[in-house]
Design a protein around this motif. Structure first.
Motif, PDB file in Angstrom:
ATOM      1  N   VAL A  24       0.895  -1.152   0.000  1.00  0.00           N
ATOM      2  CA  VAL A  24       0.000   0.000   0.000  1.00  0.00           C
ATOM      3  C   VAL A  24       0.935   1.204   0.000  1.00  0.00           C
ATOM      4  O   VAL A  24       1.536   1.530   1.020  1.00  0.00           O
ATOM      5  N   GLY A  25       1.120   1.790  -1.166  1.00  0.00           N
ATOM      6  CA  GLY A  25       2.163   2.799  -1.306  1.00  0.00           C
ATOM      7  C   GLY A  25       3.509   2.129  -1.080  1.00  0.00           C
ATOM      8  O   GLY A  25       3.815   1.110  -1.699  1.00  0.00           O
ATOM      9  N   LYS A  26       4.284   2.661  -0.135  1.00  0.00           N
ATOM     10  CA  LYS A  26       5.590   2.068   0.189  1.00  0.00           C
ATOM     11  C   LYS A  26       5.530   1.199   1.441  1.00  0.00           C
ATOM     12  O   LYS A  26       6.549   0.745   1.933  1.00  0.00           O
ATOM     13  N   THR A  27       4.315   0.965   1.946  1.00  0.00           N
ATOM     14  CA  THR A  27       4.128   0.187   3.164  1.00  0.00           C
ATOM     15  C   THR A  27       3.672  -1.224   2.824  1.00  0.00           C
ATOM     16  O   THR A  27       2.722  -1.411   2.068  1.00  0.00           O
ATOM     17  N   ARG A  28       4.367  -2.225   3.406  1.00  0.00           N
ATOM     18  CA  ARG A  28       3.993  -3.622   3.196  1.00  0.00           C
ATOM     19  C   ARG A  28       3.099  -4.068   4.335  1.00  0.00           C
ATOM     20  O   ARG A  28       3.429  -3.910   5.505  1.00  0.00           O
ATOM     21  N   LEU A  29       1.932  -4.619   3.981  1.00  0.00           N
ATOM     22  CA  LEU A  29       1.019  -5.189   4.956  1.00  0.00           C
ATOM     23  C   LEU A  29       0.862  -6.668   4.660  1.00  0.00           C
ATOM     24  O   LEU A  29       0.979  -7.091   3.509  1.00  0.00           O
ATOM     25  N   SER A  30       0.587  -7.455   5.704  1.00  0.00           N
ATOM     26  CA  SER A  30       0.415  -8.896   5.548  1.00  0.00           C
ATOM     27  C   SER A  30      -0.974  -9.312   5.983  1.00  0.00           C
ATOM     28  O   SER A  30      -1.513  -8.774   6.945  1.00  0.00           O
ATOM     29  N   ALA A  31      -1.527 -10.285   5.271  1.00  0.00           N
ATOM     30  CA  ALA A  31      -2.817 -10.871   5.624  1.00  0.00           C
ATOM     31  C   ALA A  31      -2.718 -12.377   5.458  1.00  0.00           C
ATOM     32  O   ALA A  31      -2.028 -12.861   4.556  1.00  0.00           O
TER      33      ALA A  31
END
Length: 132
Positions: A24-31
């Protein structure tokens, strides 16, 4: 609900579970989802995806020395606070856009949160939903 738009950057599947990384943009999120690329074609690198999580699942912390197991950490600033007797609703301006967090009013006081406070918003991997 908090909804962010991102792109799948990686999918690791074991059995019927997939750990999905989303930029998300330069942010990595995990699911983590109970789907696989075989039964859910949207689980492909590069696919556009919505990242969704409840306001009550956004944990707030202060400071940069948070050594905890939560993988999803988003830096932000408190933009507004609506204090209730038991719960407070905080609007955060973050690197991925606006987020809402609902935490106890007691926690707002304990963390000494005010408009302009720098915070880290955190969401457990299993509390994030993905949708096309």
């Amino acid at each position: 609900m908090n909804t962010l738009k991102g792109n799948i950057s990686a999918v690791k599947t074991i059995g019927s579970l997939s750990l999905v990384s989303v930029m998300v943009g330069k942010t990595r999120l995990s699911a983590i989802v109970i789907d696989t690329p075989e039964n859910s074609p949207y689980l492909q690198e590069g696919s556009s995806i919505n990242v969704i999580f409840k306001e009550t699942e956004v944990i707030l912390g202060k400071g940069n020395s948070l050594t905890i197991s939560l993988q999803n950490k988003i830096n932000g600033t408190v933009e507004s606070i609506e204090n209730g007797e038991l719960l407070s609703r905080l609007t955060l301006q973050t690197e991925v856009g606006k987020l809402i967090s609902i935490i106890t009013s007691r926690a707002v006081g304990q963390l000494e949160l005010a408009i302009g406070s720098e915070v880290v918003a955190m969401v457990k991997t299993n509390e994030i939903m993905l949708a096309e």
